[in-house]
Scaffold this motif. Structure first.
Motif, PDB file in Angstrom:
ATOM      1  N   GLU A 179       7.367  -1.345   3.487  1.00 36.48           N
ATOM      2  CA  GLU A 179       6.175  -2.033   3.966  1.00 36.48           C
ATOM      3  C   GLU A 179       4.972  -1.928   3.034  1.00 36.48           C
ATOM      4  OE1 GLU A 179       5.293  -0.529   7.824  1.00 36.48           O
ATOM      5  OE2 GLU A 179       4.671   1.450   7.119  1.00 36.48           O
ATOM      6  N   THR A 180       4.744  -0.789   2.416  1.00 38.27           N
ATOM      7  CA  THR A 180       3.571  -0.677   1.563  1.00 38.27           C
ATOM      8  C   THR A 180       3.792  -1.335   0.200  1.00 38.27           C
ATOM      9  OG1 THR A 180       4.214   1.534   0.782  1.00 38.27           O
ATOM     10  CG2 THR A 180       2.777   1.417   2.713  1.00 38.27           C
ATOM     11  N   ALA A 181       5.032  -1.356  -0.271  1.00 37.56           N
ATOM     12  CA  ALA A 181       5.341  -2.104  -1.496  1.00 37.56           C
ATOM     13  C   ALA A 181       5.150  -3.598  -1.245  1.00 37.56           C
ATOM     14  CB  ALA A 181       6.772  -1.812  -1.949  1.00 37.56           C
ATOM     15  N   LEU A 182       5.509  -4.036  -0.039  1.00 34.64           N
ATOM     16  CA  LEU A 182       5.284  -5.425   0.353  1.00 34.64           C
ATOM     17  C   LEU A 182       3.798  -5.763   0.300  1.00 34.64           C
ATOM     18  CD1 LEU A 182       6.904  -7.198   3.399  1.00 34.64           C
ATOM     19  CD2 LEU A 182       4.423  -7.175   3.176  1.00 34.64           C
ATOM     20  N   PRO A 193       5.921   1.425  -3.538  1.00 34.92           N
ATOM     21  CA  PRO A 193       5.445   2.077  -2.309  1.00 34.92           C
ATOM     22  C   PRO A 193       4.184   2.904  -2.543  1.00 34.92           C
ATOM     23  CG  PRO A 193       7.818   2.339  -2.553  1.00 34.92           C
ATOM     24  CD  PRO A 193       7.321   1.779  -3.845  1.00 34.92           C
ATOM     25  N   ARG A 194       3.372   2.997  -1.484  1.00 40.41           N
ATOM     26  CA  ARG A 194       2.164   3.809  -1.510  1.00 40.41           C
ATOM     27  C   ARG A 194       2.435   5.136  -0.812  1.00 40.41           C
ATOM     28  NH1 ARG A 194      -2.069  -0.580   1.134  1.00 40.41           N
ATOM     29  NH2 ARG A 194      -1.849  -2.248  -0.417  1.00 40.41           N
ATOM     30  N   TYR A 195       1.593   6.107  -1.127  1.00 39.94           N
ATOM     31  CA  TYR A 195       1.630   7.366  -0.386  1.00 39.94           C
ATOM     32  C   TYR A 195       1.154   7.117   1.044  1.00 39.94           C
ATOM     33  CZ  TYR A 195       2.276  10.076  -4.689  1.00 39.94           C
ATOM     34  OH  TYR A 195       2.779  10.608  -5.850  1.00 39.94           O
ATOM     35  N   LYS A 196       1.783   7.801   1.992  1.00 40.10           N
ATOM     36  CA  LYS A 196       1.353   7.757   3.396  1.00 40.10           C
ATOM     37  C   LYS A 196       1.258   9.180   3.933  1.00 40.10           C
ATOM     38  CE  LYS A 196       4.724   4.852   4.451  1.00 40.10           C
ATOM     39  NZ  LYS A 196       5.613   3.936   5.190  1.00 40.10           N
ATOM     40  N   PRO A 197       0.150   9.548   4.612  1.00 43.82           N
ATOM     41  CA  PRO A 197      -1.010   8.699   4.923  1.00 43.82           C
ATOM     42  C   PRO A 197      -1.847   8.407   3.680  1.00 43.82           C
ATOM     43  CG  PRO A 197      -1.382  10.981   5.639  1.00 43.82           C
ATOM     44  CD  PRO A 197       0.038  10.919   5.150  1.00 43.82           C
ATOM     45  N   SER A 202      -4.436   1.828   9.389  1.00 39.30           N
ATOM     46  CA  SER A 202      -5.813   2.163   9.037  1.00 39.30           C
ATOM     47  C   SER A 202      -6.203   1.676   7.644  1.00 39.30           C
ATOM     48  CB  SER A 202      -6.043   3.676   9.130  1.00 39.30           C
ATOM     49  OG  SER A 202      -5.161   4.365   8.251  1.00 39.30           O
ATOM     50  N   PHE A 203      -5.222   1.615   6.730  1.00 42.10           N
ATOM     51  CA  PHE A 203      -5.498   1.189   5.358  1.00 42.10           C
ATOM     52  C   PHE A 203      -4.285   0.412   4.867  1.00 42.10           C
ATOM     53  CE2 PHE A 203      -5.906   1.472   0.780  1.00 42.10           C
ATOM     54  CZ  PHE A 203      -7.269   1.376   0.559  1.00 42.10           C
ATOM     55  N   GLY A 204      -4.307  -0.893   5.092  1.00 45.66           N
ATOM     56  CA  GLY A 204      -3.161  -1.716   4.747  1.00 45.66           C
ATOM     57  C   GLY A 204      -3.481  -2.755   3.694  1.00 45.66           C
ATOM     58  N   LEU A 205      -3.284  -4.016   4.030  1.00 47.56           N
ATOM     59  CA  LEU A 205      -3.508  -5.103   3.092  1.00 47.56           C
ATOM     60  C   LEU A 205      -4.986  -5.180   2.715  1.00 47.56           C
ATOM     61  CD1 LEU A 205      -1.977  -7.453   1.684  1.00 47.56           C
ATOM     62  CD2 LEU A 205      -2.673  -8.911   3.595  1.00 47.56           C
ATOM     63  N   TYR A 206      -5.256  -5.183   1.426  1.00 47.06           N
ATOM     64  CA  TYR A 206      -6.628  -5.200   0.899  1.00 47.06           C
ATOM     65  C   TYR A 206      -7.465  -4.061   1.474  1.00 47.06           C
ATOM     66  CZ  TYR A 206      -5.065  -9.872  -0.388  1.00 47.06           C
ATOM     67  OH  TYR A 206      -4.340 -10.925  -0.895  1.00 47.06           O
ATOM     68  N   GLY A 207      -6.814  -2.955   1.810  1.00 52.07           N
ATOM     69  CA  GLY A 207      -7.520  -1.796   2.330  1.00 52.07           C
ATOM     70  C   GLY A 207      -7.979  -1.936   3.770  1.00 52.07           C
ATOM     71  N   LYS A 208      -7.485  -2.950   4.481  1.00 50.65           N
ATOM     72  CA  LYS A 208      -7.899  -3.206   5.856  1.00 50.65           C
ATOM     73  C   LYS A 208      -6.765  -2.866   6.833  1.00 50.65           C
ATOM     74  CE  LYS A 208     -11.733  -4.955   4.265  1.00 50.65           C
ATOM     75  NZ  LYS A 208     -13.009  -4.215   4.389  1.00 50.65           N
ATOM     76  N   PRO A 209      -7.092  -2.640   8.105  1.00 49.10           N
ATOM     77  CA  PRO A 209      -6.044  -2.354   9.099  1.00 49.10           C
ATOM     78  C   PRO A 209      -5.000  -3.468   9.146  1.00 49.10           C
ATOM     79  CG  PRO A 209      -8.209  -1.866  10.001  1.00 49.10           C
ATOM     80  CD  PRO A 209      -8.438  -2.555   8.691  1.00 49.10           C
ATOM     81  N   CYS A 393       8.929   6.824  -0.789  1.00 48.39           N
ATOM     82  CA  CYS A 393       9.513   5.965   0.246  1.00 48.39           C
ATOM     83  C   CYS A 393      10.938   6.420   0.539  1.00 48.39           C
ATOM     84  CB  CYS A 393       9.486   4.499  -0.185  1.00 48.39           C
ATOM     85  SG  CYS A 393      10.835   4.006  -1.284  1.00 48.39           S
ATOM     86  N   ALA A 394      11.641   5.664   1.361  1.00 47.63           N
ATOM     87  CA  ALA A 394      12.966   6.071   1.833  1.00 47.63           C
ATOM     88  C   ALA A 394      14.114   5.572   0.960  1.00 47.63           C
ATOM     89  CB  ALA A 394      13.173   5.578   3.264  1.00 47.63           C
TER      90      ALA A 394
END
Length: 442
Positions: A179-182, A193-197, A202-209, A393-394
């Motif tokens: 999902e975060t690579a998407l 992929p991004r680190y989570k959290p 809370s911080f998704g597409l363009y840094g927005k929820p 990521c997984a």
């Protein structure tokens, strides 16, 4: 109760090209759920409550409760919020989402519009796998129809709610199904992929929820709103509500997508697919896509097709890709092919995955080609230990789980390869068994 399909209702794959347009969808009751929400002034909170009651779980692989995920979207947030559909279907054995987009794109659009209303998002994206351009083009056509009819856009159906939806074309990278690579790919960055959290809520597409769900998940939402969460739950079993699309492939008479109630016995699903072709015996099955642990016949035949039963058996329901293998299958050769896929698709960001997937492939490759060593099985398990849980990521886990399960359940075949420098399954049997029939639309 008799089961009536809710994702594939009214669709005939033989003539599907004529049934995907807006007029056909409306004749089947399409967009009635969206109209119902505004006609009856159903609140966003009530929509989320129905989805929670339905026990709809994410159909992309993780199986996370959808209503609970929707509730994570911050209500009081004043800025932009986003909704994303993950149609980046790239896992070997999985071909259900592309059929939903091919034959029923408006049900996905309606489901996304309802989800957007429930979470207060005004903009959404459907990320479509890069190797199915014709489906991207079809979804764009369906969006144009829905926009012209007022089902998406400004002030939908005369309400105060606005939602704009766009299709985004990927380029075939398996990692972009994470999902975060998407999200990074939609932003125009390299899909990694991004680190989570922080999590996308809370911080998704363009840094927005942002909330991300699978294609099949969104497609189930209109039925839930029309009929109620309780009715949807009744279609399946506790904690596993509704119906599920299973992509059945491999050594079966009739490969294809089958929509069945959650909790259907595996034996019944196998029967629906015509059973094992050529009168052969079932040897093994991967029940949830190539990243799920393989199960031998004696275990999988006792399973029901739901998240909890498959997990109890030691595997995962995953994306619902059921890969069937008969007695002609060389399990070492099968694992070599799977390991090569993950080696090729690793994005390389994490050292354990980048280096470890290469080790897994090379060791299995040498076993298959008569160069195995006595300590190779211990080496393979050691490498998986050094990958699992040590990546962003997984994908590292997805590469490791098949290796561990193949060795666990079919160690004798691997040991035979190592000791005798050849396969336990005679070559003539493998040759006959390799004639797998593939569904034309896959």
């Amino acid at each position: 109760m008799s089961f009536q399909p809710i994702l594939t209702a009214g669709l005939d794959p033989a003539t599907g090209d004529a049934t995907w347009h807006l007029d056909d969808y409306v004749k089947r009751g399409g967009y009635a759920a969206l109209k119902k929400i505004f006609a009856e002034n159903i609140t966003p909170e009530a929509v989320i409550a129905e989805v929670k009651k339905s026990s709809l779980r994410g159909r992309g692989g993780a199986g996370f409760p959808s209503g609970l995920k929707w509730s994570f979207m911050p209500k009081a947030y004043a800025g932009a919020k986003y909704l994303c559909c993950n149609s980046d279907e790239g896992e070997p054995g999985t071909f259900k989402d592309r059929d939903l987009l091919r034959y029923n794109p408006h049900q996905v659009i309606e489901g996304m519009a309802i989800a957007a209303y429930a979470m207060g998002t005004e903009r959404g994206y459907n990320y479509i796998h890069g190797e199915v351009w014709e489906l991207y083009d079809r979804f764009e056509q369906a969006l144009a129809e829905a926009r012209a009819a007022g089902y998406i856009g400004q002030n939908i159906l005369g309400s105060n709610f606005s939602f704009e939806l766009f299709a985004h074309h990927g380029y075939g990278a398996y990692i972009c199904g994470e999902e975060t690579a998407l999200l990074d790919s939609i932003e125009g960055k390299k899909g990694q992929p991004r680190y989570k959290p922080p999590f996308p809520a809370s911080f998704g597409l363009y840094g927005k929820p942002t909330t991300i769900n699978n294609t099949e998940t969104f497609a189930a939402v209109p039925w839930i709103i029309n009929n109620g969460g309780d009715k949807y739950l009744e279609l399946g079993k506790p904690n596993n509500g509704g119906s599920k699309l299973f992509s059945v492939s491999g050594h079966v008479v009739r490969p294809g997508n089958y929509e069945v109630p959650m909790g259907l016995p595996f034996a019944e699903l196998l029967k629906m697919a015509g059973g094992i072709r050529g009168g052969r015996r079932l040897k093994a099955c991967i029940p949830g896509g190539s990243s799920a642990p393989v199960l031998p016949a004696e275990i999988v035949m006792e399973c029901t097709m739901d998240y909890d039963s498959i997990a109890k058996a030691g595997s995962m329901l995953g994306s619902g890709a059921v890969i069937v293998m008969d007695e002609s299958t060389c399990m070492v050769r099968a694992l070599e092919r799977l390991s090569y896929f993950y080696f090729e698709e690793s994005c390389g960001q994490c050292t354990p995955c980048r280096e470890g997937t290469g080790w897994l492939y090379r060791v299995v490759h040498r076993i298959e080609h008569g160069q195995g060593r006595p300590d190779d099985l211990d080496l393979l398990n050691s490498v998986t230990d050094n990958i699992m849980g040590r990546t962003i990521c997984a994908l590292g886990d997805a590469a490791s789980l098949p290796v561990r399960s193949f060795i666990k359940h079919f160690a004798a075949e691997f040991e035979y390869h190592i000791e005798h420098k050849k396969c336990l399954v005679p070559p003539e049997v493998q040759k006959e068994g390799s004639k797998i029939y593939v569904r034309p639309s896959c």
